[in-house]
Design a protein around this motif. Structure first.
Motif, PDB file in Angstrom:
ATOM      1  N   MET A 198       1.085  -1.270  -0.013  1.00  0.00           N
ATOM      2  CA  MET A 198      -0.078  -0.235  -0.109  1.00  0.00           C
ATOM      3  C   MET A 198       0.837   0.563   0.007  1.00  0.00           C
ATOM      4  O   MET A 198       0.078   1.930  -0.415  1.00  0.00           O
ATOM      5  CB  MET A 198      -0.957  -0.177   1.349  1.00  0.00           C
ATOM      6  N   VAL A 199       1.535   1.128   0.997  1.00  0.00           N
ATOM      7  CA  VAL A 199       3.017   2.305   0.397  1.00  0.00           C
ATOM      8  C   VAL A 199       3.298   2.704  -0.730  1.00  0.00           C
ATOM      9  O   VAL A 199       3.508   3.493  -1.548  1.00  0.00           O
ATOM     10  CB  VAL A 199       3.491   2.285   1.730  1.00  0.00           C
ATOM     11  N   LEU A 200       3.746   1.534  -1.032  1.00  0.00           N
ATOM     12  CA  LEU A 200       4.515   1.573  -2.506  1.00  0.00           C
ATOM     13  C   LEU A 200       3.178   2.065  -3.393  1.00  0.00           C
ATOM     14  O   LEU A 200       3.629   2.992  -4.599  1.00  0.00           O
ATOM     15  CB  LEU A 200       5.097   0.784  -2.967  1.00  0.00           C
ATOM     16  N   GLY A 201       2.190   1.565  -3.479  1.00  0.00           N
ATOM     17  CA  GLY A 201       1.106   1.961  -3.878  1.00  0.00           C
ATOM     18  C   GLY A 201       1.028   3.693  -3.932  1.00  0.00           C
ATOM     19  O   GLY A 201       0.956   4.235  -4.942  1.00  0.00           O
ATOM     20  N   VAL A 202       0.891   4.082  -2.718  1.00  0.00           N
ATOM     21  CA  VAL A 202       0.590   5.482  -2.512  1.00  0.00           C
ATOM     22  C   VAL A 202       2.003   6.499  -3.584  1.00  0.00           C
ATOM     23  O   VAL A 202       1.545   7.538  -3.872  1.00  0.00           O
ATOM     24  CB  VAL A 202       0.127   6.017  -1.232  1.00  0.00           C
ATOM     25  N   VAL A 203       2.858   6.170  -2.890  1.00  0.00           N
ATOM     26  CA  VAL A 203       4.109   6.508  -3.689  1.00  0.00           C
ATOM     27  C   VAL A 203       3.784   6.600  -5.525  1.00  0.00           C
ATOM     28  O   VAL A 203       4.194   7.773  -5.757  1.00  0.00           O
ATOM     29  CB  VAL A 203       5.277   6.083  -2.725  1.00  0.00           C
ATOM     30  N   TRP A 204       3.647   5.667  -5.744  1.00  0.00           N
ATOM     31  CA  TRP A 204       3.442   5.479  -7.591  1.00  0.00           C
ATOM     32  C   TRP A 204       2.375   6.001  -7.148  1.00  0.00           C
ATOM     33  O   TRP A 204       2.619   7.269  -8.608  1.00  0.00           O
ATOM     34  CB  TRP A 204       3.625   3.639  -7.339  1.00  0.00           C
ATOM     35  N   GLN A 205       1.239   5.820  -6.750  1.00  0.00           N
ATOM     36  CA  GLN A 205      -0.050   6.753  -7.796  1.00  0.00           C
ATOM     37  C   GLN A 205       0.248   8.206  -7.209  1.00  0.00           C
ATOM     38  O   GLN A 205      -0.175   9.458  -8.318  1.00  0.00           O
ATOM     39  CB  GLN A 205      -1.152   6.807  -6.213  1.00  0.00           C
ATOM     40  N   VAL A 206       1.353   8.945  -6.279  1.00  0.00           N
ATOM     41  CA  VAL A 206       1.862  11.038  -6.084  1.00  0.00           C
ATOM     42  C   VAL A 206       2.649  10.511  -7.407  1.00  0.00           C
ATOM     43  O   VAL A 206       2.662  11.861  -8.100  1.00  0.00           O
ATOM     44  CB  VAL A 206       1.812  10.842  -4.808  1.00  0.00           C
ATOM     45  N   PHE A 207       3.803  10.084  -7.439  1.00  0.00           N
ATOM     46  CA  PHE A 207       4.809  10.232  -9.091  1.00  0.00           C
ATOM     47  C   PHE A 207       3.891  10.275 -10.320  1.00  0.00           C
ATOM     48  O   PHE A 207       4.201  11.064 -10.565  1.00  0.00           O
ATOM     49  CB  PHE A 207       5.731   8.771  -8.353  1.00  0.00           C
ATOM     50  N   SER A 208       2.893   9.276 -10.390  1.00  0.00           N
ATOM     51  CA  SER A 208       2.644   9.624 -11.548  1.00  0.00           C
ATOM     52  C   SER A 208       1.597   9.848 -11.531  1.00  0.00           C
ATOM     53  O   SER A 208       1.661  10.537 -13.035  1.00  0.00           O
ATOM     54  CB  SER A 208       1.863   7.472 -11.748  1.00  0.00           C
ATOM     55  N   ARG A 209       0.667  10.665 -11.010  1.00  0.00           N
ATOM     56  CA  ARG A 209       0.178  11.472 -11.352  1.00  0.00           C
ATOM     57  C   ARG A 209       0.636  12.823 -11.105  1.00  0.00           C
ATOM     58  O   ARG A 209       0.037  14.380 -12.276  1.00  0.00           O
ATOM     59  CB  ARG A 209      -1.263  11.480  -9.848  1.00  0.00           C
ATOM     60  N   VAL A 263       4.680  13.836 -11.696  1.00  0.00           N
ATOM     61  CA  VAL A 263       5.788  13.973 -11.973  1.00  0.00           C
ATOM     62  C   VAL A 263       5.280  13.256 -13.411  1.00  0.00           C
ATOM     63  O   VAL A 263       5.450  14.079 -14.166  1.00  0.00           O
ATOM     64  CB  VAL A 263       6.110  12.889 -11.335  1.00  0.00           C
ATOM     65  N   LEU A 264       4.571  12.369 -13.654  1.00  0.00           N
ATOM     66  CA  LEU A 264       4.358  12.092 -15.491  1.00  0.00           C
ATOM     67  C   LEU A 264       2.942  12.567 -15.659  1.00  0.00           C
ATOM     68  O   LEU A 264       2.563  12.744 -16.916  1.00  0.00           O
ATOM     69  CB  LEU A 264       3.776  10.128 -15.515  1.00  0.00           C
ATOM     70  N   ASN A 265       2.224  12.916 -14.836  1.00  0.00           N
ATOM     71  CA  ASN A 265       0.993  13.272 -15.449  1.00  0.00           C
ATOM     72  C   ASN A 265      -0.054  12.289 -15.700  1.00  0.00           C
ATOM     73  O   ASN A 265      -0.696  12.791 -16.988  1.00  0.00           O
ATOM     74  CB  ASN A 265       1.009  14.715 -16.431  1.00  0.00           C
ATOM     75  N   ALA A 266       0.387  11.659 -15.386  1.00  0.00           N
ATOM     76  CA  ALA A 266      -0.624  10.269 -16.237  1.00  0.00           C
ATOM     77  C   ALA A 266      -1.263   9.473 -14.991  1.00  0.00           C
ATOM     78  O   ALA A 266      -0.775   8.274 -14.279  1.00  0.00           O
ATOM     79  CB  ALA A 266       0.150   9.563 -17.268  1.00  0.00           C
ATOM     80  N   PRO A 267      -2.137   9.434 -14.156  1.00  0.00           N
ATOM     81  CA  PRO A 267      -1.957   9.173 -12.894  1.00  0.00           C
ATOM     82  C   PRO A 267      -2.068   7.328 -13.100  1.00  0.00           C
ATOM     83  O   PRO A 267      -2.864   7.180 -14.280  1.00  0.00           O
ATOM     84  CB  PRO A 267      -3.442  10.051 -12.604  1.00  0.00           C
ATOM     85  N   SER A 268      -2.404   6.921 -12.259  1.00  0.00           N
ATOM     86  CA  SER A 268      -2.086   5.176 -12.463  1.00  0.00           C
ATOM     87  C   SER A 268      -3.977   5.001 -12.173  1.00  0.00           C
ATOM     88  O   SER A 268      -4.606   5.022 -11.578  1.00  0.00           O
ATOM     89  CB  SER A 268      -1.485   4.129 -11.814  1.00  0.00           C
ATOM     90  N   THR A 269      -4.613   3.763 -13.306  1.00  0.00           N
ATOM     91  CA  THR A 269      -5.489   3.744 -13.035  1.00  0.00           C
ATOM     92  C   THR A 269      -5.704   2.470 -11.713  1.00  0.00           C
ATOM     93  O   THR A 269      -7.155   2.548 -11.596  1.00  0.00           O
ATOM     94  CB  THR A 269      -6.210   3.843 -14.598  1.00  0.00           C
TER      95      THR A 269
END
Length: 157
Positions: free
Chosen positions: A23-34, A36-42
């Protein structure tokens, strides 16, 4: 019996800890993708929601097993030892009833009702998510058996 309890404790801690890290890694990825990448993970939000359900249900089982669940100890402290053990036994019977009726029976019913449905993004059967309820109920039931045996042993000494 202590060996089974230790194995169950370690297993639950390992599974819930792994899910928490996920879950923690998922939140980090969600924030990063949203941001930094401007493409939120679905898929990540749904995966984290499923992890949270499993953490809560397995954590509830572990909490009952280690007697770390929410309880009112004010009245127990005022009672005699004999009445305290009676109250503990009544409490255990109520917990077993809840685990049997709500978690196990209700969870199995929910599992079969939602087995044909799928989650919106991951397309997992909803039954996979909802099977956490009867599993948690079984864990609580096993721990309550351990507690009854402990109570019996302590009263016979």
């Amino acid at each position: 019996m202590m060996q089974i309890r230790r194995w169950l404790d370690r297993g639950l801690l390992g599974i819930t800890s792994t899910l928490m890290v996920l879950m923690v890694l998922g939140v980090v990825w969600q924030v990063f993708s949203r941001y930094v990448l401007n493409a939120p993970s679905t898929f990540m939000e749904e995966l984290m929601r499923i992890c949270l359900i499993w953490i809560a249900m397995l954590g509830a089982g572990y909490a009952f097993g280690t007697n770390q669940h929410l309880s009112f100890s004010f009245f127990q402290e005022k009672m005699t030892d004999k009445n305290r053990k009676r109250l503990q036994l009544i409490n255990m019977v109520l917990i077993v009833g809840f685990a049997l009726v709500v978690l196990i029976k209700g969870g199995i019913d929910l599992f079969f009702v939602t087995l044909d449905e799928t989650t919106a993004i991951l397309l997992l059967p909803r039954g996979v998510v909802n099977v956490a309820l009867p599993i948690s109920g079984l864990i609580i039931l096993v721990y309550q058996v351990f507690h009854v045996v402990d109570l019996y042993r302590s009263s016979s000494q």
